[in-house]
Design an enzyme around this catalytic site. Sequence first.
Site, PDB file in Angstrom:
ATOM      1  N   HIS A 112      -4.341   3.069  -1.397  1.00  0.00           N
ATOM      2  CA  HIS A 112      -3.842   1.888  -2.228  1.00  0.00           C
ATOM      3  C   HIS A 112      -3.650   2.559  -3.859  1.00  0.00           C
ATOM      4  O   HIS A 112      -4.487   3.482  -4.029  1.00  0.00           O
ATOM      5  CB  HIS A 112      -4.807   0.917  -2.105  1.00  0.00           C
ATOM      6  CG  HIS A 112      -4.499  -0.331  -2.645  1.00  0.00           C
ATOM      7  ND1 HIS A 112      -4.469  -0.624  -4.107  1.00  0.00           N
ATOM      8  CD2 HIS A 112      -3.854  -1.683  -2.189  1.00  0.00           C
ATOM      9  CE1 HIS A 112      -3.912  -1.709  -4.221  1.00  0.00           C
ATOM     10  NE2 HIS A 112      -3.518  -2.413  -3.299  1.00  0.00           N
ATOM     11  N   LYS A 143      -9.321  -6.864  -1.373  1.00  0.00           N
ATOM     12  CA  LYS A 143      -9.991  -5.872  -2.606  1.00  0.00           C
ATOM     13  C   LYS A 143     -11.572  -6.341  -2.901  1.00  0.00           C
ATOM     14  O   LYS A 143     -12.113  -6.308  -1.858  1.00  0.00           O
ATOM     15  CB  LYS A 143      -9.163  -6.174  -4.008  1.00  0.00           C
ATOM     16  CG  LYS A 143      -7.480  -6.171  -3.593  1.00  0.00           C
ATOM     17  CD  LYS A 143      -6.765  -6.015  -4.594  1.00  0.00           C
ATOM     18  CE  LYS A 143      -5.285  -5.903  -4.130  1.00  0.00           C
ATOM     19  NZ  LYS A 143      -4.452  -5.783  -5.487  1.00  0.00           N
ATOM     20  N   GLU A 172      -4.623   1.224  -6.446  1.00  0.00           N
ATOM     21  CA  GLU A 172      -5.665   0.973  -7.283  1.00  0.00           C
ATOM     22  C   GLU A 172      -6.616   2.338  -6.888  1.00  0.00           C
ATOM     23  O   GLU A 172      -7.483   2.490  -7.791  1.00  0.00           O
ATOM     24  CB  GLU A 172      -6.557  -0.274  -6.743  1.00  0.00           C
ATOM     25  CG  GLU A 172      -5.642  -1.324  -7.495  1.00  0.00           C
ATOM     26  CD  GLU A 172      -5.841  -2.604  -6.855  1.00  0.00           C
ATOM     27  OE1 GLU A 172      -6.682  -2.760  -5.955  1.00  0.00           O
ATOM     28  OE2 GLU A 172      -5.020  -3.357  -6.968  1.00  0.00           O
ATOM     29  N   GLY A 194      -0.554  -7.668  -8.630  1.00  0.00           N
ATOM     30  CA  GLY A 194      -1.436  -8.448  -9.441  1.00  0.00           C
ATOM     31  C   GLY A 194      -0.936  -9.059 -10.522  1.00  0.00           C
ATOM     32  O   GLY A 194      -1.638  -9.460 -11.621  1.00  0.00           O
ATOM     33  N   ASN A 205      -5.362  -8.225   1.784  1.00  0.00           N
ATOM     34  CA  ASN A 205      -6.279  -7.210   1.130  1.00  0.00           C
ATOM     35  C   ASN A 205      -7.055  -7.847   0.130  1.00  0.00           C
ATOM     36  O   ASN A 205      -6.815  -8.328  -0.714  1.00  0.00           O
ATOM     37  CB  ASN A 205      -5.412  -6.207   0.419  1.00  0.00           C
ATOM     38  CG  ASN A 205      -6.393  -5.131  -0.221  1.00  0.00           C
ATOM     39  OD1 ASN A 205      -7.501  -5.095  -0.107  1.00  0.00           O
ATOM     40  ND2 ASN A 205      -5.728  -4.287  -0.905  1.00  0.00           N
ATOM     41  N   GLU A 261       4.247  -0.919  -2.252  1.00  0.00           N
ATOM     42  CA  GLU A 261       3.627  -1.588  -3.161  1.00  0.00           C
ATOM     43  C   GLU A 261       3.954  -0.950  -4.539  1.00  0.00           C
ATOM     44  O   GLU A 261       3.036  -0.044  -5.029  1.00  0.00           O
ATOM     45  CB  GLU A 261       2.109  -1.581  -2.762  1.00  0.00           C
ATOM     46  CG  GLU A 261       1.494  -2.084  -1.507  1.00  0.00           C
ATOM     47  CD  GLU A 261       0.278  -2.849  -1.618  1.00  0.00           C
ATOM     48  OE1 GLU A 261       0.076  -4.187  -1.385  1.00  0.00           O
ATOM     49  OE2 GLU A 261      -0.786  -2.293  -1.867  1.00  0.00           O
ATOM     50  N   SER A 285       2.303  -9.287  -5.631  1.00  0.00           N
ATOM     51  CA  SER A 285       2.615 -10.620  -5.897  1.00  0.00           C
ATOM     52  C   SER A 285       3.436 -11.453  -4.876  1.00  0.00           C
ATOM     53  O   SER A 285       4.092 -12.138  -5.148  1.00  0.00           O
ATOM     54  CB  SER A 285       3.370 -10.801  -7.159  1.00  0.00           C
ATOM     55  OG  SER A 285       2.426 -10.059  -8.347  1.00  0.00           O
TER      56      SER A 285
HETATM   57  P1  13P Z   1      -1.306  -8.915  -5.092  1.00  0.00           P
HETATM   58  O1  13P Z   1      -0.981  -9.546  -4.035  1.00  0.00           O
HETATM   59  O2  13P Z   1      -2.437  -9.298  -5.681  1.00  0.00           O
HETATM   60  O3  13P Z   1      -0.197  -8.686  -6.061  1.00  0.00           O
HETATM   61  O4  13P Z   1      -1.913  -7.453  -4.587  1.00  0.00           O
HETATM   62  C1  13P Z   1      -1.001  -6.670  -3.789  1.00  0.00           C
HETATM   63  C2  13P Z   1      -2.041  -5.445  -3.163  1.00  0.00           C
HETATM   64  O5  13P Z   1      -2.330  -4.876  -3.847  1.00  0.00           O
HETATM   65  C3  13P Z   1      -2.081  -5.645  -1.775  1.00  0.00           C
HETATM   66  O6  13P Z   1      -2.755  -4.509  -1.555  1.00  0.00           O
END
Ligand code: 13P
Length: 254
Positions: free
Chosen positions: A96, A12, A98, A172, A10, A166, A212
């Site tokens: 997601h 983002k 976010e 992150g 992803n 997740e 992560s």
């Molecule tokens: P990170 O791997 O940067 O922690 O992000 C995970 C994520 O949100 C994948 O969709």
Amino acid sequence: MGRKFFVGGNWKCNGTTEEVKKIVNKLNEGEVPSQDVVEVVISPPFVFLPLVKDLLRPNFHVAAQNCWVKKGGAFTGEVSAEMLSNLGVPWVILGHSERRQLLGESNEFVGDKVAYALSQGLKVIACVGETLEQREAGSTVDVVSAQTKAIAERVSSWADIVIAYEPVWAIGTGKVATPAQAQEVHSELRKWLSANTSPEVASTTRIIYGGSVTAANCKELAAKPDVDGFLVGGASLKPEFIDIIKSAEVKRSA
Ligand code: 13P
């Protein structure tokens, strides 16, 4: 049980045309296990989907990071499931954290999106996960079950859904879930699916972990029986993503 290992990248809201070309070149050069062993899906921002799809090696596929909840029309700024299908984009990430957290997407709204995307022939990576507060309050399983229930109530088949667990606190932050923590939630989700959909859906639906994930921690996570792959954020933009794809080998030798 035949759950093929699944690794999603992803990206983002990252990348320029030049960066995208560089990353795709690296992905195309990487030595990875065959398609029989691992399914790889790359998710760039909408605007780069056609470019990535054109340049990417044929054994990797693309995913959008979102799509609109119903048929397109007068919805300024949205991208519809029909458009993704029309472009030949096979996958979409929905729910997601976010988007749930920053844009207020509710469980029901995500469930509606999943059902609509499936109806348009897309395959869905459906994200669930608890916040740190919810984990500390002991409600992790309730939270992910409610998120999964809102999807289950709206779909008739799970064949084209991958669940991504997740935990919000792991995204992150560099604070990866321990293999035991991931295994526990994945196993609870599988139990939930068994009790509320069917034992067959529970044993065939892939449940992948995100938050992560790095080249350094992926093998230990992949070794857990209910971890069927990863959804990778930050590390999917780096060469180590190839090593994360290779962690599929852990399953094969298990
Ligand atoms: P990170 O791997 O940067 O922690 O992000 C995970 C994520 O949100 C994948 O969709």
